[in-house]
Write a protein that holds these residues in place. Structure first.
Motif, mmCIF file in Angstrom:
data_model
loop_
_atom_site.group_PDB
_atom_site.id
_atom_site.type_symbol
_atom_site.label_atom_id
_atom_site.label_comp_id
_atom_site.label_asym_id
_atom_site.label_seq_id
_atom_site.Cartn_x
_atom_site.Cartn_y
_atom_site.Cartn_z
ATOM 1 N N GLY A 57 0.807 -1.213 0.000
ATOM 2 C CA GLY A 57 0.000 0.000 0.000
ATOM 3 C C GLY A 57 0.842 1.265 0.000
ATOM 4 O O GLY A 57 0.521 2.242 -0.688
ATOM 5 N N GLU A 58 1.913 1.262 0.774
ATOM 6 C CA GLU A 58 2.793 2.430 0.824
ATOM 7 C C GLU A 58 3.471 2.658 -0.528
ATOM 8 O O GLU A 58 3.610 3.801 -0.975
ATOM 9 C CB GLU A 58 3.844 2.257 1.915
ATOM 10 C CG GLU A 58 3.278 2.349 3.305
ATOM 11 C CD GLU A 58 4.259 1.942 4.388
ATOM 12 O OE1 GLU A 58 4.080 2.418 5.524
ATOM 13 O OE2 GLU A 58 5.187 1.145 4.128
ATOM 14 N N LEU A 59 3.892 1.586 -1.183
ATOM 15 C CA LEU A 59 4.497 1.723 -2.506
ATOM 16 C C LEU A 59 3.498 2.315 -3.493
ATOM 17 O O LEU A 59 3.851 3.187 -4.295
ATOM 18 C CB LEU A 59 5.005 0.369 -3.020
ATOM 19 C CG LEU A 59 6.270 -0.159 -2.364
ATOM 20 C CD1 LEU A 59 6.541 -1.586 -2.812
ATOM 21 C CD2 LEU A 59 7.464 0.729 -2.686
ATOM 22 N N ALA A 60 2.261 1.868 -3.434
ATOM 23 C CA ALA A 60 1.223 2.390 -4.327
ATOM 24 C C ALA A 60 0.998 3.881 -4.072
ATOM 25 O O ALA A 60 0.860 4.666 -5.017
ATOM 26 C CB ALA A 60 -0.067 1.606 -4.141
ATOM 27 N N GLU A 61 0.979 4.276 -2.807
ATOM 28 C CA GLU A 61 0.743 5.673 -2.445
ATOM 29 C C GLU A 61 1.853 6.608 -2.909
ATOM 30 O O GLU A 61 1.630 7.800 -3.095
ATOM 31 C CB GLU A 61 0.574 5.808 -0.931
ATOM 32 C CG GLU A 61 -0.728 5.250 -0.413
ATOM 33 C CD GLU A 61 -0.819 5.295 1.104
ATOM 34 O OE1 GLU A 61 0.080 5.878 1.760
ATOM 35 O OE2 GLU A 61 -1.790 4.743 1.639
ATOM 36 N N LEU A 62 3.056 6.083 -3.104
ATOM 37 C CA LEU A 62 4.169 6.920 -3.548
ATOM 38 C C LEU A 62 3.972 7.424 -4.976
ATOM 39 O O LEU A 62 4.584 8.414 -5.374
ATOM 40 C CB LEU A 62 5.492 6.149 -3.448
ATOM 41 C CG LEU A 62 5.979 5.848 -2.036
ATOM 42 C CD1 LEU A 62 7.220 4.969 -2.080
ATOM 43 C CD2 LEU A 62 6.261 7.131 -1.277
ATOM 44 N N GLY A 63 3.155 6.723 -5.759
ATOM 45 C CA GLY A 63 2.884 7.160 -7.125
ATOM 46 C C GLY A 63 4.101 7.131 -8.027
ATOM 47 O O GLY A 63 4.285 8.019 -8.855
ATOM 48 N N LEU A 64 4.923 6.117 -7.873
ATOM 49 C CA LEU A 64 6.148 6.021 -8.662
ATOM 50 C C LEU A 64 5.859 5.588 -10.096
ATOM 51 O O LEU A 64 5.000 4.740 -10.330
ATOM 52 C CB LEU A 64 7.105 5.030 -8.002
ATOM 53 C CG LEU A 64 7.527 5.409 -6.593
ATOM 54 C CD1 LEU A 64 8.284 4.263 -5.937
ATOM 55 C CD2 LEU A 64 8.376 6.655 -6.615
ATOM 56 N N PRO A 65 6.575 6.145 -11.069
ATOM 57 C CA PRO A 65 6.378 5.750 -12.462
ATOM 58 C C PRO A 65 6.624 4.250 -12.644
ATOM 59 O O PRO A 65 7.570 3.695 -12.087
ATOM 60 C CB PRO A 65 7.440 6.555 -13.230
ATOM 61 C CG PRO A 65 7.893 7.611 -12.292
ATOM 62 C CD PRO A 65 7.629 7.128 -10.903
ATOM 63 N N GLY A 66 5.749 3.605 -13.384
ATOM 64 C CA GLY A 66 5.911 2.184 -13.668
ATOM 65 C C GLY A 66 5.328 1.255 -12.623
ATOM 66 O O GLY A 66 5.350 0.047 -12.807
ATOM 67 N N LEU A 67 4.832 1.811 -11.510
ATOM 68 C CA LEU A 67 4.220 0.986 -10.478
ATOM 69 C C LEU A 67 2.733 1.330 -10.376
ATOM 70 O O LEU A 67 2.339 2.477 -10.587
ATOM 71 C CB LEU A 67 4.888 1.203 -9.117
ATOM 72 C CG LEU A 67 6.310 0.697 -8.970
ATOM 73 C CD1 LEU A 67 6.828 0.982 -7.554
ATOM 74 C CD2 LEU A 67 6.417 -0.782 -9.276
ATOM 75 N N PRO A 68 1.897 0.342 -10.037
ATOM 76 C CA PRO A 68 0.459 0.586 -9.882
ATOM 77 C C PRO A 68 0.181 1.613 -8.785
ATOM 78 O O PRO A 68 0.969 1.776 -7.846
ATOM 79 C CB PRO A 68 -0.093 -0.786 -9.481
ATOM 80 C CG PRO A 68 0.925 -1.768 -9.960
ATOM 81 C CD PRO A 68 2.246 -1.075 -9.842
ATOM 82 N N SER A 69 -0.961 2.273 -8.891
ATOM 83 C CA SER A 69 -1.318 3.311 -7.924
ATOM 84 C C SER A 69 -2.308 2.822 -6.864
ATOM 85 O O SER A 69 -2.745 3.608 -6.029
ATOM 86 C CB SER A 69 -1.910 4.520 -8.647
ATOM 87 O OG SER A 69 -3.077 4.127 -9.355
ATOM 88 N N THR A 70 -2.645 1.531 -6.893
ATOM 89 C CA THR A 70 -3.532 0.970 -5.868
ATOM 90 C C THR A 70 -2.815 -0.160 -5.144
ATOM 91 O O THR A 70 -1.929 -0.817 -5.704
ATOM 92 C CB THR A 70 -4.831 0.415 -6.481
ATOM 93 O OG1 THR A 70 -4.515 -0.703 -7.310
ATOM 94 C CG2 THR A 70 -5.573 1.473 -7.281
ATOM 95 N N LYS A 71 -3.231 -0.390 -3.902
ATOM 96 C CA LYS A 71 -2.641 -1.480 -3.119
ATOM 97 C C LYS A 71 -2.861 -2.817 -3.818
ATOM 98 O O LYS A 71 -1.936 -3.627 -3.916
ATOM 99 C CB LYS A 71 -3.264 -1.508 -1.716
ATOM 100 C CG LYS A 71 -2.729 -2.609 -0.846
ATOM 101 C CD LYS A 71 -3.384 -2.588 0.529
ATOM 102 C CE LYS A 71 -2.889 -3.738 1.383
ATOM 103 N NZ LYS A 71 -3.507 -3.737 2.709
ATOM 104 N N ARG A 72 -4.078 -3.051 -4.323
ATOM 105 C CA ARG A 72 -4.382 -4.314 -5.007
ATOM 106 C C ARG A 72 -3.531 -4.479 -6.261
ATOM 107 O O ARG A 72 -2.976 -5.540 -6.523
ATOM 108 C CB ARG A 72 -5.875 -4.377 -5.361
ATOM 109 C CG ARG A 72 -6.259 -5.636 -6.087
ATOM 110 C CD ARG A 72 -6.163 -6.846 -5.184
ATOM 111 N NE ARG A 72 -6.535 -8.039 -5.914
ATOM 112 C CZ ARG A 72 -5.922 -9.198 -5.827
ATOM 113 N NH1 ARG A 72 -4.919 -9.365 -4.987
ATOM 114 N NH2 ARG A 72 -6.305 -10.222 -6.530
#
Length: 67
Positions: A13-28
């Motif tokens: 969830g924290e990774l999703a919240e960071l909004g990093l390019p190339g990564l999904p924006s939701t925990k799921r």
């Protein structure tokens, strides 16, 4: 990718919240990518595992910011 130079381990969830390019924006979405790419079984050649069991209450898994 350390946030403020302090945090090195992140939940999905924290990774999703960071909004990093190339990564999904939701925990799921992040969890699906982690599972698909096998992050829990991968290691960095110089720094060790990319995932560890979370020690805090609630358990789970944390992922390192070795990008």
């Amino acid at each position: 990718m350390s946030v403020g130079g302090a945090q090195e381990w992140f939940s999905a969830g924290e990774l999703a919240e960071l909004g990093l390019p190339g990564l999904p924006s939701t925990k799921r979405g992040m969890q699906l990518q982690i599972d698909r790419e096998g992050w829990e079984n991968r290691e960095c050649d110089t720094r060790g595992p990319l995932a560890r069991k979370r020690k805090a209450r609630g358990g789970g898994v944390e992922y390192h910011d070795y990008n």
